[in-house]
Design an enzyme around this catalytic site. Sequence first.
Site, PDB file in Angstrom:
ATOM      1  N   MET A   1      26.632  58.667  87.523  1.00 34.09           N
ATOM      2  CA  MET A   1      27.417  59.613  86.729  1.00 34.09           C
ATOM      3  C   MET A   1      27.208  59.396  85.240  1.00 34.09           C
ATOM      4  SD  MET A   1      29.313  62.140  87.261  1.00 34.09           S
ATOM      5  CE  MET A   1      30.597  63.157  86.574  1.00 34.09           C
TER       6      MET A   1
ATOM      7  N   HIS B   1      25.701  59.547  94.746  1.00 34.08           N
ATOM      8  CA  HIS B   1      25.833  59.013  93.384  1.00 34.08           C
ATOM      9  C   HIS B   1      27.110  58.211  93.242  1.00 34.08           C
ATOM     10  CE1 HIS B   1      29.006  61.145  91.086  1.00 34.08           C
ATOM     11  NE2 HIS B   1      28.821  62.113  91.960  1.00 34.08           N
ATOM     12  N   CYS B   2      27.113  57.337  92.236  1.00 30.04           N
ATOM     13  CA  CYS B   2      28.296  56.572  91.875  1.00 30.04           C
ATOM     14  C   CYS B   2      28.348  56.530  90.348  1.00 30.04           C
ATOM     15  CB  CYS B   2      28.261  55.171  92.496  1.00 30.04           C
ATOM     16  SG  CYS B   2      26.874  54.151  91.959  1.00 30.04           S
ATOM     17  N   LYS B   3      28.900  55.476  89.777  1.00 32.38           N
ATOM     18  CA  LYS B   3      29.003  55.403  88.319  1.00 32.38           C
ATOM     19  C   LYS B   3      27.650  55.128  87.672  1.00 32.38           C
ATOM     20  CE  LYS B   3      31.411  53.048  84.556  1.00 32.38           C
ATOM     21  NZ  LYS B   3      32.429  52.036  84.231  1.00 32.38           N
TER      22      LYS B   3
END
Length: 99
Positions: free
Chosen positions: A93, A64-66
């Site tokens: 996120m 995952h990232c932003k």
Amino acid sequence: MADITPTELKQRQAAGEKPTIIDVRETWENEEARIEGSRNIPLNELPGKLDDLEDLKDQEVIVHCKSGGRSASAKAFLTQQGFGNVRNLLGGMQAYQQA
């Protein structure tokens, strides 16, 4: 492998599962907010960490990232390196915090 929704991940965590989660955001982003149990490996450092991740090749790995862009790149990279079960957290996120 199909990607994973924030709701599905939260349900699994609530049920006591501890999936392998790799946060490919920068360290400062991880320090602001993180998913419990996740491991922070910024996207640009991922190639240098492959040896550390070797034992995960046959396991489910959630990245995952932003918002999902960098983690989509991480999923593609890990898949090319022989990881067979990489799932991207849809919406990243931002979506996880709202789920």
